[in-house]
Write a protein that holds these residues in place. Structure first.
Motif, PDB file in Angstrom:
ATOM      1  N   ARG A  61      -3.845  82.256  57.158  1.00 23.07           N
ATOM      2  CA  ARG A  61      -3.393  82.418  58.545  1.00 23.07           C
ATOM      3  C   ARG A  61      -2.179  83.317  58.683  1.00 23.07           C
ATOM      4  N   SER A  62      -1.445  83.476  57.608  1.00 23.37           N
ATOM      5  CA  SER A  62      -0.204  84.248  57.687  1.00 23.37           C
ATOM      6  C   SER A  62       0.102  84.850  56.331  1.00 23.37           C
ATOM      7  N   MET A  63       0.869  85.932  56.342  1.00 23.20           N
ATOM      8  CA  MET A  63       1.317  86.505  55.070  1.00 23.20           C
ATOM      9  C   MET A  63       2.781  86.181  54.803  1.00 23.20           C
ATOM     10  N   VAL A  64       3.363  85.337  55.636  1.00 26.81           N
ATOM     11  CA  VAL A  64       4.780  84.998  55.498  1.00 26.81           C
ATOM     12  C   VAL A  64       4.987  84.057  54.314  1.00 26.81           C
ATOM     13  N   CYS A  65       6.038  84.314  53.547  1.00 19.43           N
ATOM     14  CA  CYS A  65       6.407  83.448  52.421  1.00 19.43           C
ATOM     15  C   CYS A  65       7.838  82.967  52.640  1.00 19.43           C
ATOM     16  N   ASP A  66       7.971  81.705  52.992  1.00 19.80           N
ATOM     17  CA  ASP A  66       9.290  81.102  53.170  1.00 19.80           C
ATOM     18  C   ASP A  66       9.797  80.576  51.830  1.00 19.80           C
ATOM     19  N   PRO A  67      11.085  80.274  51.719  1.00 13.34           N
ATOM     20  CA  PRO A  67      11.593  79.667  50.486  1.00 13.34           C
ATOM     21  C   PRO A  67      10.786  78.421  50.115  1.00 13.34           C
ATOM     22  N   SER A  75       7.903  88.856  38.664  1.00 14.38           N
ATOM     23  CA  SER A  75       9.034  89.774  38.800  1.00 14.38           C
ATOM     24  C   SER A  75       8.972  90.853  37.734  1.00 14.38           C
ATOM     25  N   PHE A  76       9.264  92.069  38.143  1.00 15.87           N
ATOM     26  CA  PHE A  76       9.185  93.220  37.251  1.00 15.87           C
ATOM     27  C   PHE A  76      10.477  93.437  36.475  1.00 15.87           C
ATOM     28  N   GLU A  77      11.508  92.622  36.761  1.00 15.03           N
ATOM     29  CA  GLU A  77      12.745  92.657  35.985  1.00 15.03           C
ATOM     30  C   GLU A  77      13.569  91.422  36.293  1.00 15.03           C
ATOM     31  N   THR A  78      14.546  91.140  35.430  1.00 15.23           N
ATOM     32  CA  THR A  78      15.213  89.841  35.454  1.00 15.23           C
ATOM     33  C   THR A  78      16.098  89.594  36.677  1.00 15.23           C
ATOM     34  N   THR A  79      16.829  90.604  37.125  1.00 13.07           N
ATOM     35  CA  THR A  79      17.731  90.393  38.261  1.00 13.07           C
ATOM     36  C   THR A  79      16.949  90.086  39.524  1.00 13.07           C
ATOM     37  N   GLU A  80      15.846  90.812  39.747  1.00 17.45           N
ATOM     38  CA  GLU A  80      15.008  90.548  40.925  1.00 17.45           C
ATOM     39  C   GLU A  80      14.378  89.162  40.842  1.00 17.45           C
ATOM     40  N   ALA A  81      14.071  88.704  39.626  1.00 20.41           N
ATOM     41  CA  ALA A  81      13.535  87.348  39.466  1.00 20.41           C
ATOM     42  C   ALA A  81      14.541  86.322  39.972  1.00 20.41           C
ATOM     43  N   LEU A  82      15.804  86.470  39.577  1.00 19.17           N
ATOM     44  CA  LEU A  82      16.834  85.533  40.025  1.00 19.17           C
ATOM     45  C   LEU A  82      17.053  85.615  41.530  1.00 19.17           C
ATOM     46  N   ARG A  83      16.957  86.808  42.086  1.00 12.10           N
ATOM     47  CA  ARG A  83      17.146  86.968  43.534  1.00 12.10           C
ATOM     48  C   ARG A  83      16.031  86.310  44.337  1.00 12.10           C
ATOM     49  N   ASN A  84      14.835  86.215  43.746  1.00 13.04           N
ATOM     50  CA  ASN A  84      13.675  85.722  44.499  1.00 13.04           C
ATOM     51  C   ASN A  84      13.174  84.351  44.065  1.00 13.04           C
ATOM     52  N   VAL A  85      13.840  83.733  43.099  1.00 11.43           N
ATOM     53  CA  VAL A  85      13.344  82.455  42.568  1.00 11.43           C
ATOM     54  C   VAL A  85      13.346  81.348  43.626  1.00 11.43           C
ATOM     55  N   ALA A  86      14.162  81.465  44.654  1.00 14.97           N
ATOM     56  CA  ALA A  86      14.186  80.446  45.716  1.00 14.97           C
ATOM     57  C   ALA A  86      12.851  80.356  46.453  1.00 14.97           C
ATOM     58  N   PHE A  87      12.039  81.405  46.369  1.00  9.39           N
ATOM     59  CA  PHE A  87      10.741  81.386  47.054  1.00  9.39           C
ATOM     60  C   PHE A  87       9.688  80.589  46.287  1.00  9.39           C
ATOM     61  N   LEU A  88       9.957  80.295  45.017  1.00  8.52           N
ATOM     62  CA  LEU A  88       8.988  79.585  44.183  1.00  8.52           C
ATOM     63  C   LEU A  88       8.934  78.115  44.560  1.00  8.52           C
ATOM     64  N   LYS A  89       7.727  77.585  44.723  1.00 12.98           N
ATOM     65  CA  LYS A  89       7.591  76.171  45.037  1.00 12.98           C
ATOM     66  C   LYS A  89       7.798  75.335  43.780  1.00 12.98           C
ATOM     67  N   ARG A  90       8.114  74.083  43.972  1.00  7.38           N
ATOM     68  CA  ARG A  90       8.284  73.166  42.843  1.00  7.38           C
ATOM     69  C   ARG A  90       6.972  73.106  42.057  1.00  7.38           C
ATOM     70  N   GLY A  91       7.053  73.315  40.753  1.00  6.21           N
ATOM     71  CA  GLY A  91       5.851  73.315  39.924  1.00  6.21           C
ATOM     72  C   GLY A  91       5.134  74.654  39.875  1.00  6.21           C
ATOM     73  N   GLY A  92       5.672  75.661  40.586  1.00  2.69           N
ATOM     74  CA  GLY A  92       5.056  76.985  40.572  1.00  2.69           C
ATOM     75  C   GLY A  92       5.340  77.712  39.257  1.00  2.69           C
ATOM     76  N   ARG A  93       4.703  78.875  39.082  1.00  2.65           N
ATOM     77  CA  ARG A  93       4.866  79.646  37.847  1.00  2.65           C
ATOM     78  C   ARG A  93       5.726  80.877  38.094  1.00  2.65           C
ATOM     79  N   LEU A  94       6.617  81.138  37.132  1.00  4.17           N
ATOM     80  CA  LEU A  94       7.541  82.264  37.215  1.00  4.17           C
ATOM     81  C   LEU A  94       7.264  83.182  36.031  1.00  4.17           C
ATOM     82  N   LEU A  95       6.728  84.373  36.310  1.00  2.00           N
ATOM     83  CA  LEU A  95       6.382  85.359  35.293  1.00  2.00           C
ATOM     84  C   LEU A  95       7.311  86.550  35.452  1.00  2.00           C
ATOM     85  N   VAL A  96       8.030  86.883  34.371  1.00  2.00           N
ATOM     86  CA  VAL A  96       9.095  87.884  34.486  1.00  2.00           C
ATOM     87  C   VAL A  96       9.012  88.902  33.357  1.00  2.00           C
ATOM     88  N   ALA A  97       9.042  90.184  33.716  1.00  2.00           N
ATOM     89  CA  ALA A  97       9.158  91.238  32.702  1.00  2.00           C
ATOM     90  C   ALA A  97      10.535  91.114  32.057  1.00  2.00           C
TER      91      ALA A  97
END
Length: 198
Positions: A61-67, A75-97
């Protein structure tokens, strides 16, 4: 109630974040899902932050991604991963270059890099992927984005054929084999074969 899966991809301009989002969307479509892709946030020029959200499922229904909304953050690099980690849901997967790009404000001395980004990410359960190294071994250092998609494929129930068809349709013909090898390498690194369903 929407059944959509949300993947947030983040990096900096020039890393292939936009192409990766397009390949993911094509693979989702090829797997029979409805798909919505967000506009690009930030500056898509080389060095500027780029964030794209891809949502797919039978009812999107939407393309919006809230925290706290993303099932997977890639994430394609480590700093951007830290900047965007708040968007990850509990139990989600974090894949980082497993690489860091010094942004312009840091290079100019107006900002500083986060301390021990790798350690922080490891503590968050991130899978740190040597994407550029794996891409180079596959035949082209420019396919780090496709290595990350290979890793992502182990978290999604798409047929491997859907991923490979997306790659073949979208990358330059002379780079198809190297990109397919990069995809398989990322999947193998993440502990899978590149496609959850067969």
């Amino acid at each position: 109630m929407s059944d959509a899966t949300t993947v947030l991809l983040c990096g900096v301009g020039g890393q292939g974040t936009v192409l990766a989002a397009d390949l993911l969307a094509r693979a989702a479509l090829g797997s029979g899902h409805a798909v919505k892709v967000s506009e690009i946030h930030g500056m898509a020029q080389r060095g500027g932050a780029v964030t794209t959200v891809v949502r797919f499922g039978s009812d999107v229904r939407s393309m919006v991604c809230d925290p706290g909304c993303a099932d997977v953050v890639v994430s394609f690099e480590t700093t951007e991963a830290l900047r965007n980690v708040a968007f990850l849901k509990r139990g989600g997967r974090l894949l980082v270059a497993d690489e860091t790009i010094v942004p312009l404000p840091v290079a100019c001395g107006t900002a500083s890099m986060p301390e021990d980004a790798r350690g922080q990410l490891a503590a968050l359960g991130a899978l740190l992927i040597p994407a550029t190294q794996l891409a180079r071994e596959a035949g082209t250092a420019k396919a780090g984005n496709v290595v990350l998609l290979g890793a992502l494929s182990t978290a999604l129930d798409f047929p491997r054929a859907a991923w490979e068809a997306a790659i073949v349709a979208r990358v330059p013909e002379k780079t198809v084999e190297a990109n397919l090898a990069a995809f398989r390498s990322g999947a193998a690194f993440a502990g899978g074969e590149g496609g959850g369903a067969r």
